[in-house]
Design a protein around this motif. Structure first.
Motif, mmCIF file in Angstrom:
data_model
loop_
_atom_site.group_PDB
_atom_site.id
_atom_site.type_symbol
_atom_site.label_atom_id
_atom_site.label_comp_id
_atom_site.label_asym_id
_atom_site.label_seq_id
_atom_site.Cartn_x
_atom_site.Cartn_y
_atom_site.Cartn_z
ATOM 1 N N ILE A 110 5.442 2.788 -81.543
ATOM 2 C CA ILE A 110 6.811 3.012 -81.072
ATOM 3 C C ILE A 110 6.824 2.740 -79.579
ATOM 4 O O ILE A 110 5.976 3.266 -78.833
ATOM 5 C CB ILE A 110 7.271 4.455 -81.347
ATOM 6 C CG1 ILE A 110 7.162 4.778 -82.839
ATOM 7 C CG2 ILE A 110 8.696 4.672 -80.858
ATOM 8 C CD1 ILE A 110 7.367 6.255 -83.162
ATOM 9 N N ILE A 111 7.754 1.931 -79.114
ATOM 10 C CA ILE A 111 7.766 1.537 -77.711
ATOM 11 C C ILE A 111 9.184 1.512 -77.159
ATOM 12 O O ILE A 111 10.117 1.072 -77.833
ATOM 13 C CB ILE A 111 7.080 0.161 -77.531
ATOM 14 C CG1 ILE A 111 6.979 -0.225 -76.059
ATOM 15 C CG2 ILE A 111 7.788 -0.927 -78.311
ATOM 16 C CD1 ILE A 111 6.041 -1.408 -75.824
ATOM 17 N N LYS A 112 9.338 2.005 -75.942
ATOM 18 C CA LYS A 112 10.629 1.959 -75.259
ATOM 19 C C LYS A 112 10.745 0.623 -74.536
ATOM 20 O O LYS A 112 9.910 0.280 -73.699
ATOM 21 C CB LYS A 112 10.744 3.111 -74.255
ATOM 22 C CG LYS A 112 12.130 3.214 -73.613
ATOM 23 C CD LYS A 112 12.154 4.280 -72.527
ATOM 24 C CE LYS A 112 13.563 4.408 -71.950
ATOM 25 N NZ LYS A 112 13.567 5.135 -70.658
ATOM 26 N N LEU A 113 11.776 -0.130 -74.850
ATOM 27 C CA LEU A 113 11.941 -1.468 -74.277
ATOM 28 C C LEU A 113 12.708 -1.449 -72.960
ATOM 29 O O LEU A 113 12.601 -2.383 -72.167
ATOM 30 C CB LEU A 113 12.678 -2.378 -75.269
ATOM 31 C CG LEU A 113 12.020 -2.570 -76.630
ATOM 32 C CD1 LEU A 113 12.882 -3.462 -77.514
ATOM 33 C CD2 LEU A 113 10.613 -3.160 -76.488
ATOM 34 N N SER A 114 13.484 -0.392 -72.727
ATOM 35 C CA SER A 114 14.318 -0.307 -71.532
ATOM 36 C C SER A 114 13.683 0.615 -70.498
ATOM 37 O O SER A 114 12.693 1.298 -70.771
ATOM 38 C CB SER A 114 15.721 0.173 -71.897
ATOM 39 O OG SER A 114 15.662 1.414 -72.584
ATOM 40 N N GLU A 115 14.273 0.650 -69.304
ATOM 41 C CA GLU A 115 13.650 1.367 -68.196
ATOM 42 C C GLU A 115 14.103 2.816 -68.075
ATOM 43 O O GLU A 115 14.996 3.288 -68.775
ATOM 44 C CB GLU A 115 13.899 0.622 -66.895
ATOM 45 C CG GLU A 115 15.349 0.502 -66.489
ATOM 46 C CD GLU A 115 15.500 -0.303 -65.206
ATOM 47 O OE1 GLU A 115 15.278 0.269 -64.130
ATOM 48 O OE2 GLU A 115 15.841 -1.506 -65.288
ATOM 49 N N ALA A 116 13.485 3.514 -67.095
ATOM 50 C CA ALA A 116 13.639 4.955 -66.977
ATOM 51 C C ALA A 116 14.956 5.394 -66.361
ATOM 52 O O ALA A 116 15.514 6.420 -66.742
ATOM 53 C CB ALA A 116 12.486 5.535 -66.145
ATOM 54 N N ALA A 117 15.452 4.634 -65.386
ATOM 55 C CA ALA A 117 16.525 5.132 -64.533
ATOM 56 C C ALA A 117 17.770 5.589 -65.292
ATOM 57 O O ALA A 117 18.404 6.574 -64.920
ATOM 58 C CB ALA A 117 16.913 4.064 -63.507
ATOM 59 N N PHE A 118 18.109 4.901 -66.357
ATOM 60 C CA PHE A 118 19.403 5.145 -66.987
ATOM 61 C C PHE A 118 19.351 6.029 -68.227
ATOM 62 O O PHE A 118 20.372 6.593 -68.628
ATOM 63 C CB PHE A 118 20.062 3.805 -67.326
ATOM 64 C CG PHE A 118 20.225 2.942 -66.113
ATOM 65 C CD1 PHE A 118 21.235 3.190 -65.207
ATOM 66 C CD2 PHE A 118 19.337 1.919 -65.849
ATOM 67 C CE1 PHE A 118 21.381 2.415 -64.061
ATOM 68 C CE2 PHE A 118 19.464 1.135 -64.708
ATOM 69 C CZ PHE A 118 20.487 1.388 -63.807
ATOM 70 N N SER A 119 18.183 6.162 -68.832
ATOM 71 C CA SER A 119 18.123 6.976 -70.046
ATOM 72 C C SER A 119 16.674 7.252 -70.451
ATOM 73 O O SER A 119 15.767 6.483 -70.131
ATOM 74 C CB SER A 119 18.845 6.272 -71.208
ATOM 75 O OG SER A 119 18.464 4.924 -71.311
ATOM 76 N N VAL A 120 16.499 8.362 -71.137
ATOM 77 C CA VAL A 120 15.210 8.758 -71.707
ATOM 78 C C VAL A 120 15.312 8.649 -73.222
ATOM 79 O O VAL A 120 16.300 9.087 -73.811
ATOM 80 C CB VAL A 120 14.846 10.191 -71.295
ATOM 81 C CG1 VAL A 120 13.597 10.672 -72.026
ATOM 82 C CG2 VAL A 120 14.648 10.288 -69.779
ATOM 83 N N LEU A 121 14.317 8.057 -73.843
ATOM 84 C CA LEU A 121 14.303 7.919 -75.297
ATOM 85 C C LEU A 121 13.557 9.096 -75.898
ATOM 86 O O LEU A 121 12.443 9.421 -75.477
ATOM 87 C CB LEU A 121 13.624 6.611 -75.701
ATOM 88 C CG LEU A 121 13.520 6.338 -77.203
ATOM 89 C CD1 LEU A 121 14.902 6.131 -77.810
ATOM 90 C CD2 LEU A 121 12.637 5.108 -77.459
ATOM 91 N N GLU A 122 14.171 9.742 -76.880
ATOM 92 C CA GLU A 122 13.576 10.910 -77.509
ATOM 93 C C GLU A 122 13.083 10.561 -78.918
ATOM 94 O O GLU A 122 13.850 10.046 -79.734
ATOM 95 C CB GLU A 122 14.598 12.046 -77.583
ATOM 96 C CG GLU A 122 15.117 12.462 -76.211
ATOM 97 C CD GLU A 122 16.126 13.590 -76.257
ATOM 98 O OE1 GLU A 122 16.388 14.184 -75.197
ATOM 99 O OE2 GLU A 122 16.649 13.875 -77.361
#
Length: 362
Positions: A110-122
């Motif tokens: 499982i990988i987060k493709l977007s960056e940190a500044a705008f949202s956290v993936l739970e």
């Protein structure tokens, strides 16, 4: 993949933390929920069983903000193949990853493709059949940290329209030079990157110093984000444990955004060089044995002389500090949104960086 609205309450729930999965990048667990903060952060495990449901959610702050361009984007890979790639726009979306009559063994990433500044993936606890087993993968022999800006984030790489504005839906950290370099070297990695950020100034159109968007003030934390991880604490309020990931090499690719403030001013260029040296020494304080690569390029090269000069000063007393200049893009391999590097450009630069790292890491 089958998208379902709710998980099966009869299934066993397994929290995805370091006891059950290999965690990648700056991640943390709160109340049984894995929080993916930085670009390309995630987890990986081997699943043996008949049924597996993965549930992901958008943090409540981003959801309340309501801006579609800021929702987190994620991917799920099974045995190396992407089976889910989606912007998460709800508090919880569930995906049936496996539903088999007989027991199977799968590698799940499982990988987060977007960056940190705008949202956290739970990522909520995985739901499995009663007899299923989830096991963390062992760490790899080589570890690399990448520190950078939008280029490292994979900004806009899934959008070939140069006129497009920022959107997490077009970000894909798996296509960034950083991720591809780590993959080429079969290395575990961690990214600390944010679009528009620099050393002494973030990107500025008017030439006025952009103080809020700087990497050094946040480097010792989980990274800046408008979102919180528990309704109160932001990722940048929480100190990062540098003992949890000890890289053999650190690639610093910063200066592209600083150039918007520095160019035309020798005073600002000198200030950048001094601050760059200080930041490298700060990285060294956290990683006494790592090779540190002072890199710059791909989009432009205005501050390459200052980065090279900083390297030359530091390398006289530290033989594990190196300099690497990325070739500046010329459009031959295309562009992505806002003139950022294309997928092919990232791949080509990753290949050259991997060759360079092989040489110094032997």
């Amino acid at each position: 993949m089958i998208l379902v609205s709710e998980g099966d309450s009869q299934l066993k729930k397994i929290i995805l933390d370091k006891s059950s999965a290999k965690l990648t990048g700056r991640t943390l667990v709160r109340d049984g929920i894995l929080k993916l903060v930085m670009s390309a952060s995630g987890c990986e495990f081997n699943f043996t069983g008949k049924k597996l449901i993965i549930s992901a959610g958008c943090d409540s702050d981003c959801l309340n903000d309501g801006k579609e361009c800021n929702f987190p984007r994620m991917a799920v890979l099974i045995n190396g193949k992407i089976v889910v790639k989606k912007v998460i726009e709800k508090r919880c979306e569930s995906f049936v990853i496996c539903d088999s009559e007989t027991e199977v063994t799968l590698n799940v990433k499982i990988i987060k493709l977007s960056e940190a500044a705008f949202s956290v993936l739970e990522i909520r606890p995985a739901e499995t059949d009663d007899y299923a087993i989830i096991e963390a993968l062992p760490e790899k022999d080589l570890k690399i940290e990448f520190i950078g800006d939008s280029i490292t984030c994979g900004y806009g790489v899934d959008d070939a329209n140069i006129e497009s504005e920022f959107a997490t839906a077009a970000e894909n950290a798996m296509k960034s030079y950083a991720y591809l370099t780590a993959k080429s070297l079969d290395a575990d990695y961690s990214m600390f990157s944010a679009s528009g950020y620099g050393i002494i100034s973030g990107y500025t159109k008017e030439g006025i110093r952009n103080l809020p968007e700087r990497i050094p003030p946040f480097y010792d934390s989980y990274g800046f984000s408008y979102s919180t991880v528990d309704g109160e604490l932001h990722p940048h309020d929480i100190a990062w444990d540098f003992e949890s990931f000890k890289p053999h090499a650190v690639v610093i690719n910063l200066g592209t955004n600083d150039s918007s403030f520095c160019k035309g001013s020798q005073e600002h260029c000198d200030e950048f060089e001094h601050a760059y040296c200080e930041f490298v020494l700060r990285v060294r304080s956290h990683y006494p044995d790592a090779h540190i690569i002072c890199a710059l390029g791909i989009m432009e090269c205005v501050l390459v002389p200052q980065v090279r000069s900083a390297y030359e000063k530091l390398a006289t007393a530290d033989e594990k500090i190196h300099f690497f200049e990325f070739e500046t893009q010329d459009g031959t391999l295309g562009y992505s949104s806002n003139w950022h590097p294309s997928e092919d450009t990232h791949a080509e630069r990753a290949e050259k960086l991997a060759v360079f790292l092989r040489g110094i890491l032997k």
